[in-house]
Design a protein around this motif. Structure first.
Motif, PDB file in Angstrom:
ATOM      1  N   TYR A 108      47.146  33.196  29.904  1.00 25.90           N
ATOM      2  CA  TYR A 108      45.797  33.833  29.804  1.00 25.90           C
ATOM      3  C   TYR A 108      45.513  34.553  28.467  1.00 25.90           C
ATOM      4  O   TYR A 108      46.125  35.490  28.239  1.00 25.90           O
ATOM      5  N   PRO A 109      45.328  33.590  27.300  1.00 23.07           N
ATOM      6  CA  PRO A 109      45.633  33.900  26.186  1.00 23.07           C
ATOM      7  C   PRO A 109      44.363  34.661  25.501  1.00 23.07           C
ATOM      8  O   PRO A 109      43.587  34.594  26.281  1.00 23.07           O
ATOM      9  N   HIS A 110      44.615  35.721  25.873  1.00 18.92           N
ATOM     10  CA  HIS A 110      43.691  36.548  24.724  1.00 18.92           C
ATOM     11  C   HIS A 110      43.585  36.448  22.964  1.00 18.92           C
ATOM     12  O   HIS A 110      44.452  36.604  22.003  1.00 18.92           O
ATOM     13  N   ASP A 111      42.261  37.343  22.523  1.00 23.45           N
ATOM     14  CA  ASP A 111      42.065  37.334  20.811  1.00 23.45           C
ATOM     15  C   ASP A 111      42.338  38.860  21.171  1.00 23.45           C
ATOM     16  O   ASP A 111      42.125  39.704  21.799  1.00 23.45           O
ATOM     17  N   PHE A 155      36.935  37.657  33.031  1.00 29.59           N
ATOM     18  CA  PHE A 155      37.818  37.296  31.851  1.00 29.59           C
ATOM     19  C   PHE A 155      36.758  37.299  30.419  1.00 29.59           C
ATOM     20  O   PHE A 155      35.565  36.575  30.679  1.00 29.59           O
ATOM     21  N   LYS A 156      36.733  38.027  29.692  1.00 30.11           N
ATOM     22  CA  LYS A 156      35.597  38.485  28.740  1.00 30.11           C
ATOM     23  C   LYS A 156      35.757  37.100  28.028  1.00 30.11           C
ATOM     24  O   LYS A 156      37.225  36.351  27.307  1.00 30.11           O
ATOM     25  N   GLY A 157      34.193  36.454  27.759  1.00 26.08           N
ATOM     26  CA  GLY A 157      33.769  35.052  27.272  1.00 26.08           C
ATOM     27  C   GLY A 157      33.906  34.089  27.991  1.00 26.08           C
ATOM     28  O   GLY A 157      33.682  33.094  27.515  1.00 26.08           O
ATOM     29  N   GLU A 210      30.317  44.612  36.260  1.00 23.74           N
ATOM     30  CA  GLU A 210      29.316  43.250  35.997  1.00 23.74           C
ATOM     31  C   GLU A 210      29.167  42.361  36.937  1.00 23.74           C
ATOM     32  O   GLU A 210      27.550  41.378  37.025  1.00 23.74           O
ATOM     33  N   ILE A 211      30.185  41.840  38.132  1.00 25.46           N
ATOM     34  CA  ILE A 211      29.488  41.107  39.805  1.00 25.46           C
ATOM     35  C   ILE A 211      29.581  42.022  41.041  1.00 25.46           C
ATOM     36  O   ILE A 211      30.316  42.806  41.526  1.00 25.46           O
ATOM     37  N   LYS A 212      28.243  41.859  41.411  1.00 24.94           N
ATOM     38  CA  LYS A 212      27.836  42.512  43.120  1.00 24.94           C
ATOM     39  C   LYS A 212      28.221  41.440  43.616  1.00 24.94           C
ATOM     40  O   LYS A 212      27.725  41.156  44.132  1.00 24.94           O
ATOM     41  N   MET A 213      29.404  42.376  45.024  1.00 29.23           N
ATOM     42  CA  MET A 213      29.731  41.049  46.356  1.00 29.23           C
ATOM     43  C   MET A 213      29.543  42.221  47.648  1.00 29.23           C
ATOM     44  O   MET A 213      29.131  43.338  48.016  1.00 29.23           O
ATOM     45  N   SER A 219      39.162  39.426  24.402  1.00 31.61           N
ATOM     46  CA  SER A 219      37.824  37.824  24.993  1.00 31.61           C
ATOM     47  C   SER A 219      39.300  36.740  25.396  1.00 31.61           C
ATOM     48  O   SER A 219      40.181  36.160  24.675  1.00 31.61           O
ATOM     49  N   ILE A 220      39.107  35.688  26.588  1.00 29.50           N
ATOM     50  CA  ILE A 220      39.774  35.046  26.470  1.00 29.50           C
ATOM     51  C   ILE A 220      39.741  34.260  25.690  1.00 29.50           C
ATOM     52  O   ILE A 220      38.814  33.162  25.280  1.00 29.50           O
TER      53      ILE A 220
END
Length: 250
Positions: free
Chosen positions: A61-64, A235-237, A150-153, A68-69
């Protein structure tokens, strides 16, 4: 391979091409790595893990620097599939398939494929169960709601209908949902890390839901709004990749 009287042909072994290896030239390399690790000459099924591609390398899972992914925008699903087909021709994989593709993406790939996907695995939440049913579905009931801003389940375990059917059949709510998918013809792979839940998950073959009960459960389908799991938000981005199979605005 001979384990407890079982031979190699008694096993069905699957491996995947990971998100960080979604390049035509990496298909063989990563399959050979899997075969070496498994000490095998072939696998029954080789899957493309996902449609969204991460930057090639050794980090899963590379990130900057911004968190961000790191995405790879040069990947080509058609070329990857052509390389996968060659693995079948060489006998390194008996079958090839997909994971987490949308129906649109499957249709597009099929236009150029010489070998059709043998399997398509993906998440099938109970509230997204009757639209575009796939041959194989991986399912996690999320017994404890995953916290994400960000995600309502909405858990189907809390639905009054599922609760009622649970009492009628004297089964747990999870068993009702599993039985529903099985009667839709879906091969379900429920996730569990406890012996109690593993036993519960397998104990779903001693009862049947009626046609009326199936119809009622089917009516709970909320389409994309019922999707319980998406990597967007985790994962951001992630949503910036053009091959994100489930855009939030669809």
């Amino acid at each position: 391979m001979d384990i407890g009287g079982l031979k190699r042909e008694d096993f069905f072994i699957t491996t995947k091409l990971p998100n960080i290896a979604m390049r035509q030239e990496l298909v063989d390399e990563y399959l050979q790595r899997s075969l070496k690790n498994l000490q095998l000459d072939y696998v029954e099924l080789y899957l493309i893990q996902n449609t969204v591609v991460y930057k090639p390398g050794y980090e899963l899972y590379p990130h900057d620097k911004d968190g961000s992914i790191e995405l790879d925008f040069q990947s080509d699903h058609d070329k990857i599939w052509q390389a996968m087909e060659k693995k079948v021709d060489k006998g390194c994989a008996k079958h090839i398939g997909l994971s987490n593709f949308s129906l649109r993406q499957v249709d597009r790939l099929m236009e150029k494929a010489s070998i059709p996907p043998a399997k398509h695995t993906g998440g099938m939440p109970p509230l997204l169960s009757t639209t575009g049913v796939t041959p194989v579905a991986m399912m996690n009931f999320f017994r404890e709601a995953r916290k994400n801003s960000e995600i309502k389940m909405k858990s189907p375990l809390d639905d009054p209908l599922v609760d009622r059917l649970s009492r009628v059949h004297k089964k747990t709510k999870a068993q009702i949902l599993l039985r529903h998918l099985l009667q839709l013809g879906v091969v379900v792979i429920p996730k569990s890390s406890t012996t109690e839940h593993m036993l519960e998950n397998i104990n779903v073959f001693d009862f049947e839901l009626s046609t009326q009960e199936l119809a009622e459960l089917n009516a709970l389908d909320q389409g994309e709004h019922g999707r319980k799991f998406s990597l967007v938000g985790f994962f951001k981005g992630y949503e910036k990749h053009p091959e994100n199979p489930h855009p939030l605005d669809d």
